[in-house]
Motif scaffolding. Structure first.
Motif, PDB file in Angstrom:
ATOM      1  N   HIS A 199     -59.019  60.197   1.077  1.00 31.82           N
ATOM      2  CA  HIS A 199     -58.734  61.443   0.353  1.00 31.82           C
ATOM      3  C   HIS A 199     -57.232  61.680   0.235  1.00 31.82           C
ATOM      4  CE1 HIS A 199     -58.094  65.823  -0.043  1.00 31.82           C
ATOM      5  NE2 HIS A 199     -59.217  65.834  -0.723  1.00 31.82           N
ATOM      6  N   GLY A 200     -56.515  61.540   1.355  1.00 30.46           N
ATOM      7  CA  GLY A 200     -55.063  61.668   1.332  1.00 30.46           C
ATOM      8  C   GLY A 200     -54.521  63.014   1.772  1.00 30.46           C
ATOM      9  N   ASP A 201     -55.386  64.048   1.798  1.00 29.63           N
ATOM     10  CA  ASP A 201     -54.924  65.379   2.226  1.00 29.63           C
ATOM     11  C   ASP A 201     -56.120  66.152   2.780  1.00 29.63           C
ATOM     12  OD1 ASP A 201     -53.209  67.504   2.656  1.00 29.63           O
ATOM     13  OD2 ASP A 201     -53.191  68.184   0.578  1.00 29.63           O
ATOM     14  N   TYR A 202     -56.854  65.512   3.682  1.00 26.83           N
ATOM     15  CA  TYR A 202     -58.136  66.050   4.149  1.00 26.83           C
ATOM     16  C   TYR A 202     -57.900  67.116   5.204  1.00 26.83           C
ATOM     17  CZ  TYR A 202     -63.109  66.077   5.301  1.00 26.83           C
ATOM     18  OH  TYR A 202     -64.421  66.461   5.480  1.00 26.83           O
ATOM     19  N   ARG A 203     -58.056  68.373   4.790  1.00 26.81           N
ATOM     20  CA  ARG A 203     -57.876  69.479   5.731  1.00 26.81           C
ATOM     21  C   ARG A 203     -58.792  70.637   5.329  1.00 26.81           C
ATOM     22  NH1 ARG A 203     -52.537  70.249   2.609  1.00 26.81           N
ATOM     23  NH2 ARG A 203     -52.951  72.238   1.607  1.00 26.81           N
ATOM     24  N   ILE A 204     -58.924  71.590   6.236  1.00 34.85           N
ATOM     25  CA  ILE A 204     -59.961  72.614   6.125  1.00 34.85           C
ATOM     26  C   ILE A 204     -59.860  73.436   4.833  1.00 34.85           C
ATOM     27  CG2 ILE A 204     -58.702  74.401   7.437  1.00 34.85           C
ATOM     28  CD1 ILE A 204     -61.460  75.010   8.827  1.00 34.85           C
ATOM     29  N   ASP A 205     -58.639  73.672   4.326  1.00 30.89           N
ATOM     30  CA  ASP A 205     -58.527  74.531   3.144  1.00 30.89           C
ATOM     31  C   ASP A 205     -58.664  73.741   1.842  1.00 30.89           C
ATOM     32  OD1 ASP A 205     -56.002  73.563   4.147  1.00 30.89           O
ATOM     33  OD2 ASP A 205     -55.026  74.641   2.534  1.00 30.89           O
ATOM     34  N   ASN A 206     -58.955  72.438   1.938  1.00 31.53           N
ATOM     35  CA  ASN A 206     -59.232  71.655   0.734  1.00 31.53           C
ATOM     36  C   ASN A 206     -60.726  71.417   0.555  1.00 31.53           C
ATOM     37  OD1 ASN A 206     -56.790  71.389  -0.541  1.00 31.53           O
ATOM     38  ND2 ASN A 206     -56.231  69.484   0.476  1.00 31.53           N
ATOM     39  N   MET A 207     -61.524  72.342   1.079  1.00 34.86           N
ATOM     40  CA  MET A 207     -62.972  72.244   0.874  1.00 34.86           C
ATOM     41  C   MET A 207     -63.585  73.620   0.678  1.00 34.86           C
ATOM     42  SD  MET A 207     -63.675  70.378   4.541  1.00 34.86           S
ATOM     43  CE  MET A 207     -62.212  69.384   4.604  1.00 34.86           C
ATOM     44  N   TRP A 222     -58.080  65.826  -4.986  1.00 29.49           N
ATOM     45  CA  TRP A 222     -58.120  64.377  -4.750  1.00 29.49           C
ATOM     46  C   TRP A 222     -56.895  63.668  -5.302  1.00 29.49           C
ATOM     47  CZ3 TRP A 222     -62.000  62.084  -1.918  1.00 29.49           C
ATOM     48  CH2 TRP A 222     -63.114  62.897  -1.618  1.00 29.49           C
ATOM     49  N   GLU A 223     -55.804  64.402  -5.553  1.00 34.40           N
ATOM     50  CA  GLU A 223     -54.700  63.755  -6.276  1.00 34.40           C
ATOM     51  C   GLU A 223     -53.980  62.680  -5.466  1.00 34.40           C
ATOM     52  OE1 GLU A 223     -51.402  67.096  -6.658  1.00 34.40           O
ATOM     53  OE2 GLU A 223     -53.416  67.906  -6.709  1.00 34.40           O
ATOM     54  N   LEU A 224     -54.138  62.671  -4.147  1.00 30.55           N
ATOM     55  CA  LEU A 224     -53.519  61.621  -3.328  1.00 30.55           C
ATOM     56  C   LEU A 224     -54.526  60.532  -2.940  1.00 30.55           C
ATOM     57  CD1 LEU A 224     -51.296  63.835  -0.989  1.00 30.55           C
ATOM     58  CD2 LEU A 224     -50.534  62.433  -2.910  1.00 30.55           C
ATOM     59  N   SER A 225     -55.717  60.571  -3.518  1.00 30.16           N
ATOM     60  CA  SER A 225     -56.762  59.627  -3.116  1.00 30.16           C
ATOM     61  C   SER A 225     -56.450  58.209  -3.582  1.00 30.16           C
ATOM     62  CB  SER A 225     -58.115  60.072  -3.687  1.00 30.16           C
ATOM     63  OG  SER A 225     -58.079  60.070  -5.108  1.00 30.16           O
ATOM     64  N   THR A 226     -56.965  57.245  -2.805  1.00 28.64           N
ATOM     65  CA  THR A 226     -56.783  55.821  -3.125  1.00 28.64           C
ATOM     66  C   THR A 226     -57.765  55.042  -2.270  1.00 28.64           C
ATOM     67  OG1 THR A 226     -55.133  54.053  -3.327  1.00 28.64           O
ATOM     68  CG2 THR A 226     -54.942  55.484  -1.407  1.00 28.64           C
ATOM     69  N   LEU A 227     -57.676  53.717  -2.312  1.00 27.80           N
ATOM     70  CA  LEU A 227     -58.377  52.893  -1.322  1.00 27.80           C
ATOM     71  C   LEU A 227     -57.381  52.575  -0.217  1.00 27.80           C
ATOM     72  CD1 LEU A 227     -60.432  50.292  -3.395  1.00 27.80           C
ATOM     73  CD2 LEU A 227     -61.072  52.599  -2.678  1.00 27.80           C
ATOM     74  N   GLY A 228     -57.832  52.678   1.022  1.00 27.99           N
ATOM     75  CA  GLY A 228     -56.896  52.424   2.112  1.00 27.99           C
ATOM     76  C   GLY A 228     -57.606  52.420   3.443  1.00 27.99           C
ATOM     77  N   ASP A 229     -56.831  52.588   4.486  1.00 29.21           N
ATOM     78  CA  ASP A 229     -57.347  52.569   5.852  1.00 29.21           C
ATOM     79  C   ASP A 229     -57.950  53.941   6.164  1.00 29.21           C
ATOM     80  OD1 ASP A 229     -57.681  52.513   8.646  1.00 29.21           O
ATOM     81  OD2 ASP A 229     -56.014  51.107   8.871  1.00 29.21           O
ATOM     82  N   PRO A 230     -59.249  53.986   6.504  1.00 32.07           N
ATOM     83  CA  PRO A 230     -59.857  55.295   6.799  1.00 32.07           C
ATOM     84  C   PRO A 230     -59.154  56.044   7.931  1.00 32.07           C
ATOM     85  CG  PRO A 230     -61.325  53.480   7.423  1.00 32.07           C
ATOM     86  CD  PRO A 230     -60.219  52.885   6.626  1.00 32.07           C
ATOM     87  N   ASP A 233     -56.908  59.075   6.842  1.00 31.55           N
ATOM     88  CA  ASP A 233     -57.536  60.401   6.741  1.00 31.55           C
ATOM     89  C   ASP A 233     -57.877  60.959   8.112  1.00 31.55           C
ATOM     90  OD1 ASP A 233     -57.603  60.841   3.988  1.00 31.55           O
ATOM     91  OD2 ASP A 233     -59.632  60.046   3.729  1.00 31.55           O
ATOM     92  N   PHE A 234     -58.482  60.118   8.952  1.00 33.22           N
ATOM     93  CA  PHE A 234     -58.990  60.629  10.226  1.00 33.22           C
ATOM     94  C   PHE A 234     -57.838  61.068  11.134  1.00 33.22           C
ATOM     95  CE2 PHE A 234     -61.215  59.932  14.452  1.00 33.22           C
ATOM     96  CZ  PHE A 234     -61.904  61.131  14.376  1.00 33.22           C
ATOM     97  N   SER A 235     -56.760  60.260  11.187  1.00 29.37           N
ATOM     98  CA  SER A 235     -55.626  60.643  12.052  1.00 29.37           C
ATOM     99  C   SER A 235     -54.907  61.873  11.492  1.00 29.37           C
ATOM    100  CB  SER A 235     -54.651  59.478  12.230  1.00 29.37           C
ATOM    101  OG  SER A 235     -54.038  59.114  11.014  1.00 29.37           O
ATOM    102  N   TYR A 236     -54.872  62.004  10.158  1.00 30.18           N
ATOM    103  CA  TYR A 236     -54.263  63.187   9.532  1.00 30.18           C
ATOM    104  C   TYR A 236     -55.063  64.438   9.917  1.00 30.18           C
ATOM    105  CZ  TYR A 236     -52.618  66.211   5.675  1.00 30.18           C
ATOM    106  OH  TYR A 236     -52.107  67.245   4.916  1.00 30.18           O
ATOM    107  N   PHE A 237     -56.377  64.337   9.889  1.00 33.13           N
ATOM    108  CA  PHE A 237     -57.243  65.443  10.297  1.00 33.13           C
ATOM    109  C   PHE A 237     -57.021  65.782  11.782  1.00 33.13           C
ATOM    110  CE2 PHE A 237     -61.627  66.430  12.028  1.00 33.13           C
ATOM    111  CZ  PHE A 237     -61.620  67.768  11.671  1.00 33.13           C
ATOM    112  N   LEU A 238     -56.909  64.739  12.622  1.00 34.68           N
ATOM    113  CA  LEU A 238     -56.724  64.980  14.062  1.00 34.68           C
ATOM    114  C   LEU A 238     -55.353  65.556  14.401  1.00 34.68           C
ATOM    115  CD1 LEU A 238     -58.424  61.813  15.623  1.00 34.68           C
ATOM    116  CD2 LEU A 238     -59.386  64.105  15.363  1.00 34.68           C
ATOM    117  N   MET A 239     -54.401  65.464  13.471  1.00 34.84           N
ATOM    118  CA  MET A 239     -53.086  66.091  13.669  1.00 34.84           C
ATOM    119  C   MET A 239     -53.231  67.587  13.974  1.00 34.84           C
ATOM    120  SD  MET A 239     -50.389  64.095  13.333  1.00 34.84           S
ATOM    121  CE  MET A 239     -49.202  65.398  13.072  1.00 34.84           C
TER     122      MET A 239
END
Length: 338
Positions: A199-207, A222-230, A233-239
């Motif tokens: 997703h690229g910017d997965y956080r609570i206020d983007n849903m 979804w403007e930062l979305s791409t194919l990449g390492d999951p 997203d997960f580490s960004y969320f855990l931040m």
């Protein structure tokens, strides 16, 4: 009154969206989305329109066509995104390419501490957020027609290079920690073991959540979305678990049975169970990277502010965080062995 030609838009809608019926009214959503977003109300119902900014923009920026392609692939796969209706690449209609999608009615939750909720309600919301992310990462890009949605190769290596370039292009100060990070991060990029839609910017206020239950109805932006390492997203969320609670997504110091906000260990265990992973690597490198990227973004805002293109009070407050972000990034880099 909006800045869109409502008559031309209504004619386009009638020709391209099944069941669409004008006349219509358009209202712009507040907020600083880089792709301006509008609510469109017509006789046939309510819709959301996202368009590119008017005027000249960088070729790859504000790619609403990519966003549309993504939600058009995810919606039939059963992933919670707004139903896409039609994409218009003809600038003549409203002055910029745009797309129309369903208006999803529900709750937006801005504050990760979830004030006013009971502990079980908070737990259920966090479970819904992490389960939704795991569901995204379980989708095989090839099977939904997104096999070419991103570049091959190590995602983090590309991202470190990209954000280093962005930082250099907008650099205004000498931040020693950033220089050390620019040396350390590319040298220590972890191996990539999986590729997924990111997703690229997965956080609570983007849903958008259901009004009456802990369910994610739609993931937005979804403007930062791409194919990449999951793990991006997960580490960004855990931040959020190492970010001070300031009325945004940070929940540092708030997790545990008393609040119902799951601990970072519980989030990791739940995500790994849902994705079939046998654990996540040491997160300190990923936290350093995420803060490095954030520093690059804030540095860009500072440059635009100095150039006179970003003058809001919010921009000024954001820019004040620059040295602290660089310092926090270096702190995690040191914990990762720098």
């Amino acid at each position: 009154m909006s800045d869109l030609d409502e008559i031309r838009l209504a004619a386009w809608g009638a020709a391209n969206v099944p069941g669409f019926a004008g006349p219509l009214t358009v209202a712009k959503f507040p907020g600083g989305q880089s792709n301006p977003t509008y609510r469109v109300d017509s006789r046939s119902g309510s819709y959301v329109l996202r368009r590119k900014p008017f005027g000249t923009i960088l070729p790859s920026a504000h790619a609403v066509e990519r966003e549309y392609r993504l939600i058009a692939a995810l919606h039939p796969a059963g992933f919670p995104v707004a139903r896409p209706y039609a994409l218009c690449e003809d600038r003549q209609v409203i002055g910029a390419p745009f797309y129309l999608m369903e208006m999803v009615e529900g709750r937006t939750l801005w504050d990760g501490s979830l004030p006013g909720m009971s502990p079980p309600e908070r737990t259920a919301i966090y479970h819904a957020i992490v389960d939704t992310l795991a569901a995204l990462h379980r989708i095989d890009p090839e099977t939904v027609g997104l096999g070419d949605y991103g570049k091959p190769g190590n995602y983090f290596a590309r991202q470190v290079e990209r954000w280093t370039r962005q930082y250099r292009a907008s650099q205004t100060d000498d931040l020693p920690e950033m220089e050390r990070l620019i040396e350390f991060l590319p040298r220590t990029v972890p191996p990539q073991t999986r590729t997924s839609i990111v997703h690229g910017d997965y956080r609570i206020d983007n849903m958008i959540f259901a009004a009456d239950r802990p369910e994610v109805l739609a993931v937005l932006d979804w403007e930062l979305s791409t194919l990449g390492d999951p793990l991006a997203d997960f580490s960004y969320f855990l931040m959020n678990w190492v970010t001070e609670p300031e009325g945004r997504s940070g929940v540092k110091g708030l997790a545990g049975p008393a609040t119902g906000i799951p601990t970072i260990e519980e989030m990791v265990a739940r995500y790994c169970a849902a994705t079939g992973s046998d654990g996540v690597p040491d997160l300190d490198w990923y936290f350093a990277y995420n803060l490095f990227r954030l520093t690059g973004i804030v540095q860009g805002i500072k440059k635009r502010m100095i150039d006179g293109n970003a003058s809001s009070a919010q921009a000024a407050a954001t820019v004040e965080r620059l040295p602290g972000l660089a310092s926090a990034a270096w702190h995690f880099a040191q914990r990762a062995g720098a």
